[in-house]
Write a protein that holds these residues in place. Structure first.
Motif, PDB file in Angstrom:
ATOM      1  N   GLU A 432       0.830  -1.216   0.000  1.00 21.33           N
ATOM      2  CA  GLU A 432       0.000   0.000   0.000  1.00 21.33           C
ATOM      3  C   GLU A 432       0.853   1.250   0.000  1.00 21.33           C
ATOM      4  O   GLU A 432       1.823   1.361   0.750  1.00 21.33           O
ATOM      5  CB  GLU A 432      -0.888  -0.007   1.246  1.00 21.33           C
ATOM      6  N   ASP A 433       0.456   2.208  -0.843  1.00 24.86           N
ATOM      7  CA  ASP A 433       1.047   3.537  -0.854  1.00 24.86           C
ATOM      8  C   ASP A 433      -0.054   4.583  -0.881  1.00 24.86           C
ATOM      9  O   ASP A 433      -1.222   4.290  -1.164  1.00 24.86           O
ATOM     10  CB  ASP A 433       1.962   3.712  -2.073  1.00 24.86           C
ATOM     11  N   ASN A 434       0.314   5.837  -0.584  1.00 23.45           N
ATOM     12  CA  ASN A 434      -0.606   6.970  -0.616  1.00 23.45           C
ATOM     13  C   ASN A 434      -0.306   7.795  -1.853  1.00 23.45           C
ATOM     14  O   ASN A 434       0.847   8.191  -2.073  1.00 23.45           O
ATOM     15  CB  ASN A 434      -0.456   7.809   0.642  1.00 23.45           C
ATOM     16  N   VAL A 435      -1.329   8.062  -2.658  1.00 20.93           N
ATOM     17  CA  VAL A 435      -1.123   8.579  -4.009  1.00 20.93           C
ATOM     18  C   VAL A 435      -1.990   9.812  -4.244  1.00 20.93           C
ATOM     19  O   VAL A 435      -3.189   9.807  -3.978  1.00 20.93           O
ATOM     20  CB  VAL A 435      -1.454   7.491  -5.059  1.00 20.93           C
ATOM     21  N   LEU A 436      -1.376  10.864  -4.753  1.00 22.07           N
ATOM     22  CA  LEU A 436      -2.072  12.101  -5.122  1.00 22.07           C
ATOM     23  C   LEU A 436      -2.500  12.034  -6.581  1.00 22.07           C
ATOM     24  O   LEU A 436      -1.704  11.693  -7.460  1.00 22.07           O
ATOM     25  CB  LEU A 436      -1.135  13.293  -4.922  1.00 22.07           C
ATOM     26  N   VAL A 437      -3.763  12.366  -6.839  1.00 18.98           N
ATOM     27  CA  VAL A 437      -4.244  12.496  -8.217  1.00 18.98           C
ATOM     28  C   VAL A 437      -3.825  13.868  -8.733  1.00 18.98           C
ATOM     29  O   VAL A 437      -4.195  14.900  -8.163  1.00 18.98           O
ATOM     30  CB  VAL A 437      -5.773  12.341  -8.303  1.00 18.98           C
ATOM     31  N   THR A 438      -3.028  13.887  -9.781  1.00 23.46           N
ATOM     32  CA  THR A 438      -2.555  15.141 -10.371  1.00 23.46           C
ATOM     33  C   THR A 438      -3.332  15.442 -11.646  1.00 23.46           C
ATOM     34  O   THR A 438      -4.129  14.621 -12.115  1.00 23.46           O
ATOM     35  CB  THR A 438      -1.058  15.061 -10.686  1.00 23.46           C
ATOM     36  N   ALA A 439      -3.083  16.599 -12.219  1.00 21.38           N
ATOM     37  CA  ALA A 439      -3.791  16.992 -13.448  1.00 21.38           C
ATOM     38  C   ALA A 439      -3.516  16.029 -14.588  1.00 21.38           C
ATOM     39  O   ALA A 439      -4.370  15.830 -15.468  1.00 21.38           O
ATOM     40  CB  ALA A 439      -3.389  18.409 -13.844  1.00 21.38           C
ATOM     41  N   ASN A 440      -2.331  15.417 -14.565  1.00 31.85           N
ATOM     42  CA  ASN A 440      -1.946  14.547 -15.681  1.00 31.85           C
ATOM     43  C   ASN A 440      -1.801  13.081 -15.305  1.00 31.85           C
ATOM     44  O   ASN A 440      -1.426  12.258 -16.134  1.00 31.85           O
ATOM     45  CB  ASN A 440      -0.605  15.028 -16.262  1.00 31.85           C
ATOM     46  N   GLY A 441      -2.078  12.738 -14.054  1.00 31.00           N
ATOM     47  CA  GLY A 441      -1.895  11.344 -13.667  1.00 31.00           C
ATOM     48  C   GLY A 441      -1.861  11.201 -12.166  1.00 31.00           C
ATOM     49  O   GLY A 441      -2.851  11.467 -11.482  1.00 31.00           O
ATOM     50  N   ALA A 442      -0.705  10.803 -11.618  1.00 32.84           N
ATOM     51  CA  ALA A 442      -0.629  10.543 -10.186  1.00 32.84           C
ATOM     52  C   ALA A 442       0.804  10.686  -9.708  1.00 32.84           C
ATOM     53  O   ALA A 442       1.754  10.576 -10.482  1.00 32.84           O
ATOM     54  CB  ALA A 442      -1.137   9.130  -9.872  1.00 32.84           C
ATOM     55  N   ARG A 443       0.943  10.930  -8.401  1.00 29.28           N
ATOM     56  CA  ARG A 443       2.258  10.979  -7.765  1.00 29.28           C
ATOM     57  C   ARG A 443       2.182  10.251  -6.438  1.00 29.28           C
ATOM     58  O   ARG A 443       1.309  10.549  -5.609  1.00 29.28           O
ATOM     59  CB  ARG A 443       2.700  12.425  -7.538  1.00 29.28           C
ATOM     60  N   VAL A 444       3.076   9.286  -6.223  1.00 36.70           N
ATOM     61  CA  VAL A 444       3.161   8.608  -4.935  1.00 36.70           C
ATOM     62  C   VAL A 444       3.771   9.596  -3.937  1.00 36.70           C
ATOM     63  O   VAL A 444       4.847  10.141  -4.173  1.00 36.70           O
ATOM     64  CB  VAL A 444       4.005   7.330  -5.023  1.00 36.70           C
ATOM     65  N   LEU A 445       3.081   9.819  -2.836  1.00 35.66           N
ATOM     66  CA  LEU A 445       3.509  10.817  -1.868  1.00 35.66           C
ATOM     67  C   LEU A 445       4.584  10.264  -0.929  1.00 35.66           C
ATOM     68  O   LEU A 445       4.635   9.066  -0.653  1.00 35.66           O
ATOM     69  CB  LEU A 445       2.318  11.301  -1.042  1.00 35.66           C
ATOM     70  N   GLY A 446       5.393  11.188  -0.412  1.00 35.54           N
ATOM     71  CA  GLY A 446       6.377  10.848   0.601  1.00 35.54           C
ATOM     72  C   GLY A 446       7.631  10.234   0.028  1.00 35.54           C
ATOM     73  O   GLY A 446       7.727   9.963  -1.173  1.00 35.54           O
ATOM     74  N   PRO A 447       8.618  10.011   0.895  1.00 36.49           N
ATOM     75  CA  PRO A 447       9.852   9.364   0.444  1.00 36.49           C
ATOM     76  C   PRO A 447       9.582   7.908   0.085  1.00 36.49           C
ATOM     77  O   PRO A 447       8.681   7.277   0.650  1.00 36.49           O
ATOM     78  CB  PRO A 447      10.766   9.481   1.666  1.00 36.49           C
ATOM     79  N   ALA A 448      10.354   7.386  -0.838  1.00 33.52           N
ATOM     80  CA  ALA A 448      10.175   5.994  -1.258  1.00 33.52           C
ATOM     81  C   ALA A 448      10.442   5.063  -0.082  1.00 33.52           C
ATOM     82  O   ALA A 448      11.467   5.173   0.598  1.00 33.52           O
ATOM     83  CB  ALA A 448      11.100   5.675  -2.421  1.00 33.52           C
ATOM     84  N   ILE A 449       9.529   4.159   0.157  1.00 36.88           N
ATOM     85  CA  ILE A 449       9.662   3.159   1.220  1.00 36.88           C
ATOM     86  C   ILE A 449       9.936   1.818   0.553  1.00 36.88           C
ATOM     87  O   ILE A 449       9.212   1.440  -0.380  1.00 36.88           O
ATOM     88  CB  ILE A 449       8.385   3.102   2.079  1.00 36.88           C
TER      89      ILE A 449
END
Length: 462
Positions: A432-449
């Motif tokens: 599981e990761d926490n993901v922001l919906v962006t205008a063009n897609g998505a970005r996984v939030l926070g430092p890479a775990i």
């Protein structure tokens, strides 16, 4: 807290959606552990935090649409409270920090509501979820506690959801601060997960990191060698070499924003061949779903996409037979993936779920499925830029579920039950990761775990 303008702007946006009436947003009271003055750590109501910002008990906010006033109800501590808990800034000073200058004693809230009722003004409030809040509303509206739910405002629910589900840059930064600490927690747990340790020993390390930052968990830690139990709260098991452990843990930031991360850890530091094969299927499902996130895409479609990746992967390993799409459409896949792909996250780990899971996760374009597994989707509606989601597919071998479905002959043309029986002792895997919906897609939030098999094993080797 945020700058006062954040709160005044939020209240202004909420006010614009109503033509008249009163919006009543009570804060939480303290919750007692085993006698009145022994409290659990205080957690403010999330909608009160969003609009009024103050993290203290027994206060309430009112937004008067007709007068244009924002009012906070509360009181300064008396001398007994000062003796026991120390001197504080005045209630007026604290209210000014969130842009409110009109103050009333909490004792006056009943009079304000009673006056509005006499004048037949519309009074909007959100669904209460704590007993103390239900009792407060029953006193304010002179009704039985059982009648409080009937007065809940669907228009206020919809307005609050519409605002809270789109996260500002400041909110994203706050969530990423929580995720930085969450990385510490998960990396430490990987290093501490060793044969013969008890689960509670590793949980102690996880919770100790939270407390070392003066923070609390966003939810009780799930750390279990019985990963087939989706939300196990038990931490009493002794770890054995060859086990898989599911670590689902997150922290609540200084302003109350949640993180929610899951990693699956091999006890002994190495994934076995069969563990790795199943793990890679879950990882492929997660990464494929994240790559497909975009505004306008329904989360139901992303759930089905993840389910199809799982079915394709497990079909290659002999678990399913026939057309993979039919396995998904029939619901047969839920024998090993019986929950939804994820949910919104923000001030609540299941964000705004207290306002109603269906109200938050569905809309007129998407209805809830009656199928087992599919009906458990917390989020199905189209995505919007600025939403933050969890993406958390999993594969679980749940002995009782497998036995029951097999005994009932469910989907026997699609499920290879003897193959599933071979994995009764496997447990489960979730990523599981926490993901922001962006205008063009998505970005996984926070430092890479660490997430890939190689990354997890590398951390466990240090």
């Amino acid at each position: 807290m945020f700058e006062s303008t954040h709160y005044t702007e939020r209240r202004h946006k909420l006010r614009q959606q109503f033509s008249s009436g009163i919006l009543l947003i009570p804060g939480n009271s303290h919750a007692s552990i085993n006698y009145p003055h022994n409290h659990y750590w205080f957690r403010q109501d999330s909608s009160f935090s969003y609009f009024f910002g103050l993290n203290e008990a027994d206060i309430a906010g009112v937004i008067d649409i007709d007068s244009g006033e924002d009012i906070l109800f509360g009181d300064d501590p008396d001398i007994d409270e000062v003796v026991w808990t120390g001197q504080q800034s005045s209630f007026g000073e604290r209210a000014a920090m969130v842009g409110v200058t009109t103050l009333r004693s909490m004792l006056k809230l009943h009079d304000v509501i009673a006056d509005a009722r006499r004048k037949q003004r519309e009074i909007h409030y959100l669904p209460p979820y704590r007993g103390e809040s239900i009792l407060l509303l029953s006193r304010l509206f002179d009704c039985m506690p059982e009648q409080v739910q009937a007065g809940v405002s669907s228009s206020l629910i919809a307005a609050v959801i519409g605002l809270r589900e789109i996260k500002s840059e400041a909110e994203i930064a706050e969530m990423e601060s929580a995720l930085a600490i969450t990385k510490e927690m998960h990396v430490a747990a990987m290093r501490e997960t060793k044969p013969d340790k008890f689960e509670y020993e590793v949980v102690g390390t996880i919770e100790g990191i939270m407390r070392s930052h003066d923070l609390q968990g966003a939810y009780p830690v799930i750390f279990t060698r019985h990963g087939e139990i989706l939300h196990s709260r038990d931490h009493t098991q002794q770890l054995r070499a060859g086990d898989l452990v599911v670590n689902d843990s997150g922290v609540s930031s200084a302003l109350g924003y949640a993180s929610d991360i899951t990693r699956t850890i091999p006890v002994g530091g190495k994934f076995s061949a069969r563990q790795r094969a199943v793990y890679e299927v879950v990882l492929a499902a997660q990464e494929t779903a994240i790559a497909a996130i975009a505004p306008g895409v329904t989360y139901l479609a992303l759930h089905k996409l993840a389910a199809l990746i799982i079915v394709n992967g497990l079909s290659a390993l002999g678990f399913f037979k026939g057309d993979p799409q039919q396995v998904v459409d029939s619901g047969a896949y839920a024998i090993c993936f019986p929950h939804g792909l994820g949910h919104q996250i923000g001030l609540d780990v299941h964000d705004m779920e207290g306002l109603g899971e269906t109200a938050v996760g569905y809309d007129a374009s998407v209805g809830r499925s009656p199928l087992f597994g599919m009906r458990n989707l917390r989020l199905a509606k189209p995505l919007r830029t600025g939403m933050v989601l969890t993406v958390e597919p999993g594969i679980y071998f749940i002995p009782e579920l497998i036995k029951r479905w097999q005994a009932e002959g469910l989907h026997s043309e699609l499920i290879n039950y003897p193959r599933f029986a071979e994995y009764m002792d496997f447990g489960g895997i979730r990523i599981e990761d926490n993901v922001l919906v962006t205008a063009n897609g998505a970005r996984v939030l926070g430092p890479a775990i660490p997430k890939s098999c190689e990354e997890v094993e590398a951390v466990m080797a240090t």
